[in-house]
Scaffold this motif. Structure first.
Motif: not given
Length: 345
Positions: A274, A276, A315
């Motif tokens: 990830n 994000e 994300n």
């Protein structure tokens, strides 16, 4: 509900036919992370085999394990419901936890599995029968049928017994986990799990607690060998948050090094990480409990590249009711793209 000309029925049948042609995906893990991912994955393929840890010894599962001498049903139940094609009322019933009396904290779904286990005298058969009742997409299999217990050896030489004790005791001691192991050490995987791994287009490790959900599956006899020898892609889905008492201050690279330490090099082809940013107000809630975001760095990416592991960044956050989860749909799309791109080459 009746629709003229059977258009809805035809649409459903068409989707089911499409899903049966989907890639064969084997997912190893446990806990909430795995069940969340499975809910997304079943939208893209019906050829799913979830191999689930049965080292859990806490909560309602632990009580049933101790009282009835059965394997802990909690993670199995969550995965069955994630892959079920049933009415919302049935899911609410099976997820229902009793609030009073001797059954306080116990879920009806756990009791359902316990009853099935009692009727058929076999945990594997009980799960298969429950799968039929719930019209489950794919298969949910325990990592072993043997009564295993999880242990953690810490860097300060302490040994912690029991899956539920590991994050608590280690949090108190403030050490790092050096190694986890199971007893009996020669626990065997199910034949069905071995076949699924051999035939898989993709084998996914995680998401889930590193030392108590993902790695325990690798400790079963010859499981690492079967995964390594499989021609399927091997993918690790990195956690988006650290787990207090288990992976404090871990980065993506630390998670992967721990997996390799408990298996062998070449066990991971891709890592999904990830990038994000998590909203500050949500992050603050987790940081109070000692958790922090796991965001991959450029240096980690370079090191992973040198190890022959390709990094896929995206994300991947889904926040509901202040809980941080993986975006199951995005993860599933990434997995599907990896498999399809490989087939096209």
């Amino acid at each position: 509900m009746h629709f003229r000309n059977g258009k809805l029925t035809n649409k459903i049948l068409s989707k089911e036919k499409l899903l049966t042609r989907g890639p064969k995906v084997v997912v190893l893990g446990g806990g909430t992370g795995l069940s969340v991912f499975l809910r997304g994955l079943k939208e893209y393929t019906s050829n799913i085999t979830a191999i689930v840890t049965v080292a859990d010894d806490g909560g309602g599962s632990g009580v049933l394990r101790e009282d009835l001498g059965m394997l802990p049903p909690g993670d199995i139940r969550s995965c069955l419901l994630a892959l079920a094609n049933t009415e919302p009322a049935m899911e609410r019933l099976l997820q229902h936890r009793f609030k009073e009396g001797r059954l306080k904290g116990q879920s009806f779904g756990n009791l359902f599995i316990a009853a099935m286990n009692d009727i058929y005298g076999n945990f594997e058969t009980a799960i298969k029968e429950m799968s039929n009742v719930l019209a489950v997409t794919g298969k949910v299999l325990p990592m072993t049928l043997e009564n295993v217990k999880l242990y953690a050896k810490l860097e300060d030489e302490h040994v912690i017994e029991g899956e539920s004790n590991i994050p608590i005791k280690n949090g108190e001691l403030g050490s790092r986990i050096e190694q986890v192991f199971i007893k009996p050490k020669k626990a065997k995987p199910l034949d069905e799990a071995v076949v699924a791994i051999k035939e898989a287009d993709c084998i996914v490790l995680g998401p889930g607690s590193l030392y108590t959900s993902v790695i325990p599956n690798l400790l079963v006899s010859d499981m690492v060998k079967h995964i390594h020898n499989s021609k399927g892609l091997k993918v690790y889905i990195s956690n988006v948050m650290t787990q207090p008492g288990e992976t404090d201050n871990y980065g993506v690279l630390d998670h992967i090094k721990a997996i390799i330490k408990h298996s062998k090099e070449g066990i991971i082809d891709y890592v999904i990480a990830n990038i994000e940013k998590i909203p500050e107000e949500i992050l603050a809630i987790y940081e109070k409990d000692g958790a922090r975001a796991v965001i991959i760095t450029d240096e980690e990416e370079k090191m992973l590249d040198q190890m022959g592991i390709q990094v896929i960044k995206n994300n991947l956050i889904d926040i509901k009711k202040n809980y941080i989860r993986h975006d199951a749909i995005k993860l599933s799309q990434i997995i599907l793209d990896l498999v399809m791109n490989r087939k096209d080459k």
